[in-house]
Design a protein around this motif. Structure first.
Motif: not given
Length: 456
Positions: A250-275
């Motif tokens: 469960r811990m490994v699965q949760s860590t992988i899920f968090e890594q994927r979520a952070n990668q998604f946010v860093q890649t897709e949610m880089d907005f000029e006027q929103s932080t």
């Protein structure tokens, strides 16, 4: 080949360094008993460990583990089973239970009277045992038994190292914390970690005594009884092991899920006027919450973001975007403010490489931003009563870039106002003045969005 084997065997042979077997058994048996000075030392060590957990001090916790005499009866249980000395085994269990009960009572009393009972990271670390804790206990038990059987290592730093690595004291203190605060999750999780450490130190000690050091058996036991005893030990070990395997997965699965979520946010949610100020990934509920400050995202953008989740192996996950500071609970706002305090501290450290003035400007900016964020989360109802056209507000920090012989940038705080219907410039100017007055800062940049003109 035989020559090579013999040469290699010399490196692993104890030789003259090995203590006589009877001396090892006698020394371990003398460490089993728990009364007088040992019991007082245990109680003091529990108080020290509880203070360390309460103040989140790793150094204090390590000190408590070095003071504690708790390893004695645990090694004694392993020795008793390994040489079939059932009298030693029974004495070890009795003293182990006495030590455990006194430890839990002491920790519970401490946390009942402690003025601060917030769960710090050192406490939280003792509530979710994994398969890694099993490996640590196994290696710790083996190291401890080998050291106790060695002339050169018996009084070295091995036993203290085992006490620190296996961490018997902190879980007991956390059990007391869970009882004092009526938190069953903490109490059961910490007790399970304590049992893992106990069972696998005993298990590895037994294996070392019976098969590595090959100590003589103290009681003649028939083969059927030996088989039953070994089977019982194996069942206890497996019963202790299986939940930790599940928790590790469960811990490994949760860590992988968090890594994927952070990668998604860093890649897709880089907005000029929103932080993006916070990302919270919850694998159990298949949810990713993103808190944004700045310009409000429209429904089309949010829908497109949701559709991109499967490309990051997040299929079936819901994306929850919290925009501005509306929809946040008080605890959320405090958490975000704490993040900004950390940013201010980091900015202070990093800016030491530049100059003192820039450091003070950066620190002042983040301090001011944190203060304005806290106030602005409360005054939205006020401004809506005065100006019903205001739908929501968003507070963000940014940089103003201008040209003054050279390109210059300086931190600035922006307040974006979303209007439900169009207002003229006079009304907008009134709202600007009101916001600056309410936030007690004339340097704030106030901009407007509306569903009609889309102008800032």
């Amino acid at each position: 080949m035989n020559k090579i084997t013999k040469e290699i065997g010399k490196f692993f042979n104890f030789g003259d360094d090995r203590m006589p077997e009877q001396d090892v058994v006698a020394a371990i048996a003398s460490d089993v008993d728990f009364h007088g000075a040992k019991l007082w030392l245990l109680i003091i060590a529990i108080f020290v460990a509880s203070l360390g957990l309460n103040t989140n001090s790793t150094a204090v916790i390590i000190g408590a583990m070095l003071i504690s005499p708790l390893m004695g009866p645990i090694i004694g249980m392993g020795m008793g089973v390994g040489i079939y000395d059932f009298t030693l085994f029974k004495q070890s269990i009795r003293n182990y239970l006495i030590a455990t009960i006194f430890s839990v009572i002491t920790a519970t009393l401490y946390f009942l009277v402690s003025p601060t009972v917030h769960a710090q990271s050192e406490l939280l670390a003792r509530t979710s045992p994994t398969i890694y804790d099993v490996g640590i206990a196994l290696c710790g038990g083996l190291a401890g038994m080998i050291a106790l059987s060695s002339r050169s290592q018996r009084y070295g730093n091995v036993i203290p190292g085992v006490a620190i690595a296996t961490a018997l004291m902190p879980p007991l203190c956390t059990v007391g914390y869970g009882i004092a605060t009526r938190n069953g999750h903490f109490a059961f999780g910490a007790m399970y970690l304590y049992l893992i450490n106990t069972v696998f130190i005993v298990f590895s000690t037994t294996i070392c005594v019976a098969f590595v050091l090959r100590f003589k058996k103290r009681t003649l036991v028939d083969k059927m009884r030996q088989k039953r005893l070994r089977k019982t030990i194996l069942i206890i070990a497996l019963a202790t092991l299986i939940p930790s395997v599940y928790l590790t997965l469960r811990m490994v699965q949760s860590t992988i899920f968090e890594q994927r979520a952070n990668q998604f946010v860093q890649t897709e949610m880089d907005f000029e006027q929103s932080t993006v100020v916070r990302v919270k990934a919850d694998m159990n509920h298949k949810n990713v919450q993103v808190v944004l400050f700045g310009n409000t995202l429209d429904s089309v953008t949010i829908s497109n973001l949701q559709q991109k989740l499967p490309f990051y192996n997040l299929a079936g996950t819901t994306l929850d975007i919290v925009q501005g500071n509306s929809g946040l609970r008080d605890t959320d706002v405090k958490s975000i403010l704490a993040d900004f305090e950390k940013k201010a501290l980091k900015a202070s450290t990093d800016s030491n490489q530049t100059n003192k003035e820039r450091t003070e400007e950066t620190e002042g900016h983040y301090t001011k931003y944190a203060s304005i964020l806290e106030v602005s989360s409360k005054f939205l109802p006020e401004i809506q009563n005065i100006y019903p056209s205001v739908g929501s507000i968003a507070v963000s920090d940014g940089k103003m870039i201008y040209y003054d012989s050279i390109s210059v940038s300086k931190p600035v705080i922006c307040v974006n106002v979303l209007l439900n219907n169009e207002l003229n410039s006079v009304e907008k100017n009134k709202i600007k003045k009101w916001i600056k007055y309410r936030l007690e800062d004339e340097d704030i940049l106030v901009s407007f969005n509306s569903s009609i003109d889309k102008q800032h």
